[in-house]
Design a protein around this motif. Structure first.
Motif, mmCIF file in Angstrom:
data_model
loop_
_atom_site.group_PDB
_atom_site.id
_atom_site.type_symbol
_atom_site.label_atom_id
_atom_site.label_comp_id
_atom_site.label_asym_id
_atom_site.label_seq_id
_atom_site.Cartn_x
_atom_site.Cartn_y
_atom_site.Cartn_z
ATOM 1 N N ASP A 32 43.083 82.213 71.369
ATOM 2 C CA ASP A 32 43.134 83.192 70.283
ATOM 3 C C ASP A 32 44.126 82.749 69.206
ATOM 4 O O ASP A 32 43.852 82.862 68.005
ATOM 5 C CB ASP A 32 43.526 84.558 70.843
ATOM 6 C CG ASP A 32 43.542 85.631 69.770
ATOM 7 O OD1 ASP A 32 42.506 85.826 69.111
ATOM 8 O OD2 ASP A 32 44.597 86.263 69.583
ATOM 9 N N ALA A 33 45.281 82.211 69.643
ATOM 10 C CA ALA A 33 46.288 81.733 68.689
ATOM 11 C C ALA A 33 45.756 80.553 67.885
ATOM 12 O O ALA A 33 46.008 80.443 66.674
ATOM 13 C CB ALA A 33 47.568 81.349 69.427
ATOM 14 N N LEU A 34 45.000 79.644 68.544
ATOM 15 C CA LEU A 34 44.432 78.502 67.834
ATOM 16 C C LEU A 34 43.347 78.961 66.853
ATOM 17 O O LEU A 34 43.226 78.416 65.747
ATOM 18 C CB LEU A 34 43.844 77.502 68.832
ATOM 19 C CG LEU A 34 44.840 76.829 69.788
ATOM 20 C CD1 LEU A 34 44.124 75.799 70.654
ATOM 21 C CD2 LEU A 34 45.981 76.172 69.026
ATOM 22 N N VAL B 237 42.844 78.425 62.642
ATOM 23 C CA VAL B 237 41.606 78.064 61.951
ATOM 24 C C VAL B 237 41.350 79.018 60.790
ATOM 25 O O VAL B 237 40.996 78.597 59.678
ATOM 26 C CB VAL B 237 40.422 78.079 62.945
ATOM 27 C CG1 VAL B 237 39.097 77.991 62.203
ATOM 28 C CG2 VAL B 237 40.559 76.935 63.937
ATOM 29 N N GLU B 238 41.542 80.319 61.024
ATOM 30 C CA GLU B 238 41.330 81.301 59.946
ATOM 31 C C GLU B 238 42.333 81.093 58.811
ATOM 32 O O GLU B 238 41.973 81.175 57.630
ATOM 33 C CB GLU B 238 41.451 82.716 60.514
ATOM 34 C CG GLU B 238 40.336 83.077 61.492
ATOM 35 C CD GLU B 238 40.551 84.448 62.127
ATOM 36 O OE1 GLU B 238 41.622 85.038 61.888
ATOM 37 O OE2 GLU B 238 39.649 84.911 62.834
ATOM 38 N N GLU B 239 43.589 80.811 59.157
ATOM 39 C CA GLU B 239 44.614 80.606 58.133
ATOM 40 C C GLU B 239 44.320 79.381 57.270
ATOM 41 O O GLU B 239 44.618 79.358 56.081
ATOM 42 C CB GLU B 239 45.982 80.436 58.789
ATOM 43 C CG GLU B 239 46.499 81.702 59.469
ATOM 44 C CD GLU B 239 47.709 81.418 60.346
ATOM 45 O OE1 GLU B 239 48.137 80.231 60.396
ATOM 46 O OE2 GLU B 239 48.216 82.354 60.997
ATOM 47 N N VAL B 240 43.722 78.354 57.864
ATOM 48 C CA VAL B 240 43.481 77.111 57.139
ATOM 49 C C VAL B 240 42.154 77.135 56.381
ATOM 50 O O VAL B 240 42.077 76.727 55.222
ATOM 51 C CB VAL B 240 43.521 75.911 58.113
ATOM 52 C CG1 VAL B 240 43.117 74.614 57.402
ATOM 53 C CG2 VAL B 240 44.915 75.766 58.718
ATOM 54 N N ARG C 61 51.051 72.564 64.386
ATOM 55 C CA ARG C 61 49.611 72.273 64.474
ATOM 56 C C ARG C 61 48.903 72.727 63.206
ATOM 57 O O ARG C 61 47.964 72.066 62.729
ATOM 58 C CB ARG C 61 49.028 72.972 65.708
ATOM 59 C CG ARG C 61 47.561 72.606 65.968
ATOM 60 C CD ARG C 61 47.416 71.132 66.267
ATOM 61 N NE ARG C 61 46.027 70.706 66.359
ATOM 62 C CZ ARG C 61 45.263 70.359 65.332
ATOM 63 N NH1 ARG C 61 45.766 70.378 64.105
ATOM 64 N NH2 ARG C 61 44.024 69.969 65.526
ATOM 65 N N SER C 62 49.341 73.834 62.627
ATOM 66 C CA SER C 62 48.768 74.322 61.379
ATOM 67 C C SER C 62 49.025 73.341 60.229
ATOM 68 O O SER C 62 48.155 73.099 59.393
ATOM 69 C CB SER C 62 49.340 75.699 61.051
ATOM 70 O OG SER C 62 48.830 76.178 59.828
ATOM 71 N N THR C 63 50.234 72.761 60.200
ATOM 72 C CA THR C 63 50.575 71.792 59.160
ATOM 73 C C THR C 63 49.640 70.590 59.206
ATOM 74 O O THR C 63 49.143 70.115 58.173
ATOM 75 C CB THR C 63 52.038 71.324 59.344
ATOM 76 O OG1 THR C 63 52.902 72.448 59.198
ATOM 77 C CG2 THR C 63 52.408 70.266 58.310
ATOM 78 N N ILE C 64 49.387 70.079 60.405
ATOM 79 C CA ILE C 64 48.479 68.932 60.541
ATOM 80 C C ILE C 64 47.082 69.313 60.078
ATOM 81 O O ILE C 64 46.406 68.541 59.380
ATOM 82 C CB ILE C 64 48.450 68.446 62.001
ATOM 83 C CG1 ILE C 64 49.836 67.947 62.422
ATOM 84 C CG2 ILE C 64 47.414 67.338 62.183
ATOM 85 C CD1 ILE C 64 49.938 67.554 63.888
ATOM 86 N N GLU C 65 46.644 70.526 60.436
ATOM 87 C CA GLU C 65 45.292 70.950 60.076
ATOM 88 C C GLU C 65 45.143 71.100 58.567
ATOM 89 O O GLU C 65 44.072 70.831 58.004
ATOM 90 C CB GLU C 65 44.966 72.263 60.787
ATOM 91 C CG GLU C 65 43.488 72.574 60.895
ATOM 92 C CD GLU C 65 42.748 71.613 61.805
ATOM 93 O OE1 GLU C 65 41.506 71.519 61.671
ATOM 94 O OE2 GLU C 65 43.394 70.951 62.647
ATOM 95 N N LEU C 66 46.207 71.515 57.882
ATOM 96 C CA LEU C 66 46.160 71.684 56.424
ATOM 97 C C LEU C 66 46.070 70.356 55.685
ATOM 98 O O LEU C 66 45.591 70.294 54.542
ATOM 99 C CB LEU C 66 47.409 72.433 55.945
ATOM 100 C CG LEU C 66 47.424 73.953 56.125
ATOM 101 C CD1 LEU C 66 48.833 74.493 55.941
ATOM 102 C CD2 LEU C 66 46.460 74.619 55.143
ATOM 103 N N SER C 67 46.518 69.283 56.309
ATOM 104 C CA SER C 67 46.619 67.995 55.621
ATOM 105 C C SER C 67 45.255 67.358 55.393
ATOM 106 O O SER C 67 44.241 67.783 55.953
ATOM 107 C CB SER C 67 47.507 67.053 56.430
ATOM 108 O OG SER C 67 46.808 66.569 57.561
ATOM 109 N N ARG C 68 45.286 66.267 54.592
ATOM 110 C CA ARG C 68 44.053 65.523 54.321
ATOM 111 C C ARG C 68 43.822 64.409 55.342
ATOM 112 O O ARG C 68 42.790 63.722 55.300
ATOM 113 C CB ARG C 68 44.109 64.924 52.921
ATOM 114 C CG ARG C 68 45.132 63.811 52.750
ATOM 115 C CD ARG C 68 45.324 63.434 51.299
ATOM 116 N NE ARG C 68 46.189 62.272 51.122
ATOM 117 C CZ ARG C 68 46.732 61.914 49.959
ATOM 118 N NH1 ARG C 68 46.508 62.669 48.876
ATOM 119 N NH2 ARG C 68 47.487 60.836 49.854
#
Length: 789
Positions: free
Chosen positions: A5-7, A11-14, A206-213
């Motif tokens: 659920d946290a992961l 996904v929704e935030e990104v 983990r969110s920071t990595i997901e936001l990156s290119r």
């Protein structure tokens, strides 16, 4: 599942265009390095176990092991092979393609020539500390180096930064810097377990990595697509038709086992079937890494409890006919009936809607004992294997084609134990340091034996299990005599050890008589003995017992460091906790079996060594099942051996000196590690232990003089038992110093008017002991260094 659920919230935030950063995943470069696992089913089909989308193991190592297997076949059996047999995998190709695609998009042409600079983007292996698959990843890194693609390793606590991102999108699309290095590709070998997210900051990272290119292998979307719950949904043909044609959906459905959400009403029949026959089903949580599934009784308990069932997947178990194999771990080979899980490596690279690369990178097997539920290699259940592909043909045709050796050419060592005969009684010893887990393993074995009457036997056999725990027998002796359970009594300890032997003898004789009268050859008995047995002679006495009574014999030694045992011991309460010095002493003098040569402990399957530091009792039992996959191995009678002995004079001198040194070592360690509250009693303890030591040395000298024909084995056994009794007495004194003082006072009052004859005898004995001790002390200085070496 709170973790998933946290992961999903990340996904929704990104990616959410409304409440999140609005990142468009379809516009990104996306790379999947996957392994699809299949097991052969009884109906001849290969059914899919799962798809792994993150941290896929053995992509690098399998290529090397395949070469080893190929060379073994080539040199030993078959000569030249087709080059495709055992061909190495190529996990580097998709990583190289993704890295170069990133550089083409984001690195100016004039800077691409600056190869080797720290400012150059690099492929990042994103791992967790103490990753046991690091060498697997190093193989892949090495292949990248050969193609001039720079790479580096980073860990869960590495420093992360986003630069040149979209300010309004919270940095979405920015360059990712890990420990100051720009990452072109983040190859995840972590973040697939809740243990990798110990705090809120872990989710932010983990969110920071997901936001990156940076190209993520995989992205969070890709990871969630590989979860058990999504695979459950995709096993439904109706769901598949949303993505595939009718023909494609039908073809895929052929390799899917039944999968259900056990919380839903439509799964009621499947749940009922699983409760009726739990061995035919498996309950899977949303976890990766092996060792997480529920089988048998655990599955039943979960389904009956009914709590949180929506986070699990109920899957029909895939069953196959076992095949005979040799399993190697280090230099140890074990013959077992096995099943093999086929893993097919695939890669998929997309740039926007363009398919850049889609390929199959090779295959591997994970082979395990057929009676094991889990098959994970890192979890200790399976071994890495290589598929050897041949045309479909009979065994005779395979031999004619050279794929198998002719029967006449095969010269294997005999695998049957018929030569030594089968026993109806087996002695199974559990040995190791205090707090290493012997009692836990014993309880687990007794629990399983209570529900499985054929454990370690043929399917139709009936086996009775009897557990003889030395400590429990001693407590019962004390209770029967009204003695305190908290105070060590040497006489009571000796009585308990004698009672264990007597009970074992009575059980064996009664059982053998019962068998002879009723001729019930299918009934068998396992005597499970649980004690430290840190000297070889302690174990050997039971080995001789097995020889004398025609029993099978196996000793299971649980290995755990002294530090681990001390930590476990510290958490115990009351009399269950032993003084630390006793653990340290046993760890120092423990005589682990030598598994090489011709000694009795090196005989096949006599000694089984199990890891007890980080392995559960359940996993240890699974390993035992692997070792004794064939019932005839478990019930083989103990093999006879030759005895060795020193010349009497040399033996007599060495054993007396060694015994004295061993007792001194116990005293020194016990005094050094006595609790601070016993500071005032140390003098009393030292005197009492010194007197007790001298008494035991005198007894040994008398025994050597009275029994000139005694063998090294019999005297060694006496010494080891006496030393163990001495150690336990010291343990009891440390735990109860008041009792020691009262005994000392009683002894003084008793000897105020001694018998003259006794006094003279005592004085004469003391003179002899004193002279012997002086001689021993003189030799100490000369021999101590040599003894320590």
């Amino acid at each position: 599942d709170p973790w998933l659920d946290a992961l999903a919230k990340i996904v929704e935030e990104v990616y959410s265009p409304n409440d999140g950063a609005g990142k468009d995943h379809r516009a990104e470069t996306r790379l999947f390095l996957m392994r699809q696992d299949y097991l052969p089913h009884l109906d001849g089909r290969y059914l899919q176990v799962e798809i792994n989308t993150i941290g896929v193991a053995f992509a690098g190592m399998t290529g090397q092991l395949s070469k080893l297997h190929r060379e073994g076949l080539r040199s030993c059996l078959m000569g030249d092979l087709d080059e495709r047999q055992g061909a190495p995998l190529t996990p580097n190709a998709p990583l190289v393609a993704a890295h170069r695609d990133y550089c083409l998009q984001f690195v100016p042409q004039e800077l691409r020539k600056n190869h080797g600079s720290r400012n150059e983007p690099q492929v990042c292996f994103y791992c967790f500390d103490a990753d046991h698959l690091e060498l697997d990843q190093r193989h892949i890194q090495s292949s990248l180096d050969e193609l001039d693609v720079p790479s580096f390793f980073a860990f869960l606590d590495s420093k992360l930064e986003l630069k040149r991102g979209d300010g309004e999108g919270a940095g979405a699309g920015g360059a990712l810097f890990i420990d100051g290095i720009e990452a072109s590709v983040v190859y995840f070998h972590s973040t697939f377990s809740p243990s990798h997210f110990p705090n809120e900051e872990s989710y932010e990272r983990r969110s920071t990595i997901e936001l990156s290119r940076a190209v993520k292998v995989p992205s969070l979307l890709g990871f969630l697509a590989g979860t058990k719950k999504v695979q459950e949904l995709l096993s439904n043909p109706e769901t598949l038709r949303n993505f595939l044609t009718e023909e494609e959906a039908h073809a895929c459905s052929k390799v899917f086992a039944q999968q259900w959400d056990p919380s839903r009403a439509e799964a009621a029949e499947a749940v009922a079937a699983a409760l009726r026959a739990p061995t035919e089903w498996v309950l899977k949580p949303q976890r990766e890494g092996g060792g997480n599934n529920f089988y048998g009784q655990e599955l039943v308990e979960k389904l009956i409890a009914g709590e949180g069932l929506a986070q699990y997947v109920l899957m029909s178990k895939i069953s196959a006919d076992p095949m005979s194999s040799w399993l190697f771990r280090g230099a140890t080979a074990t013959r077992a009936q096995t099943s093999s899980e086929l893993g097919i490596f695939t890669s998929h690279l997309m740039r926007g809607d363009e398919e850049v690369l889609s390929s199959v990178g090779g295959a591997m097997f994970r082979t395990k004992a057929a009676d094991l539920d889990e098959g994970g290699v890192c979890a200790g259940f399976g071994v890495i294997d290589t598929p050897f592909v041949v045309p479909k043909m009979s065994e005779e045709e395979c031999r004619a084609a050279g794929y198998l050796p002719n029967v006449a050419e095969t010269k294997e060592a005999p695998t049957s134990t018929a030569e030594v005969g089968q026993a109806s009684v087996c002695l199974l010893l559990l040995c190791g340091l205090p707090a290493c887990g012997k009692s836990s393993l014993a309880r687990a074995l007794m629990d399983i034996a209570a529900s499985d009457s054929s454990l370690f036997g043929a399917p139709d056999s009936t086996i009775e299990w009897v557990h003889l725990c030395y400590d429990e027998v001693e407590l019962n002796c004390r209770s029967a005599s009204g003695a305190s359970a908290d105070v060590f009594d040497a006489g009571m300890w000796q009585e308990a050890r004698g009672r264990v032997v007597k009970t074992a003898t009575e059980k064996v004789m009664t059982y053998k008589e019962h068998q002879a009268k009723r001729d019930q050859s299918s009934k068998q008995l396992v005597l499970l003995l649980d004690d430290n047995m840190y000297y070889r002679s302690m174990r050997k006495s039971w080995f001789h017992f097995a020889l004398e009574h025609g029993c099978a014999f196996h000793q299971v030694l649980l290995t755990a460091s002294a530090e681990v045992c001390l930590l476990r011991n510290a958490s115990r309460i009351g009399t269950a906790r032993v003084p630390d010095f006793s653990i340290r002493h046993m760890a120092e003098v423990f005589e682990w079996p030598s598994l090489e040569g011709t000694n009795w402990e090196a005989k096949p399957l006599v000694s089984v060594v199990l890891n007890a530091e980080d392995t559960s009792a359940e996993a240890q039992i699974q390993q035992l099942k692997t070792n004794f996959a064939r019932p005839e191995d478990f019930w083989a009678k103990a093999p006879k051996t030759e005895e060795d002995s020193l010349p009497p004079s040399a033996f007599e001198q060495s054993v007396a000196h060694g015994f004295d040194l061993a007792l001194r070592k116990v005293v020194s360690r016990a005094l050094a590690e006595a609790p601070p509250e016993l500071a005032k009693s140390r003098s009393l303890l030292a005197k009492a232990w010194g007197a007790r030591k001298s008494e035991l040395v005198a007894q040994l000298n008398c025994k050597l003089a009275a029994e000139p024909e005694a063998t090294e084995a019999s005297i060694g056994t006496w010494c080891h038992e006496a030393e163990e009794g001495f150690l336990r007495a010291c343990v009891g004194d440390v735990a109860n110093p008041e009792r020691l003082q009262s005994l000392q006072s009683a002894k003084k009052s008793k000897t105020k008017e001694p018998n003259k004859t006794a006094t003279k005898t005592k004085e004469k004995g003391n003179e002899k002991v004193k002279a012997e001790n002086i001689g021993e002390e003189k030799r100490d200085n000369e021999n101590e260094n040599e003894k320590e070496k």
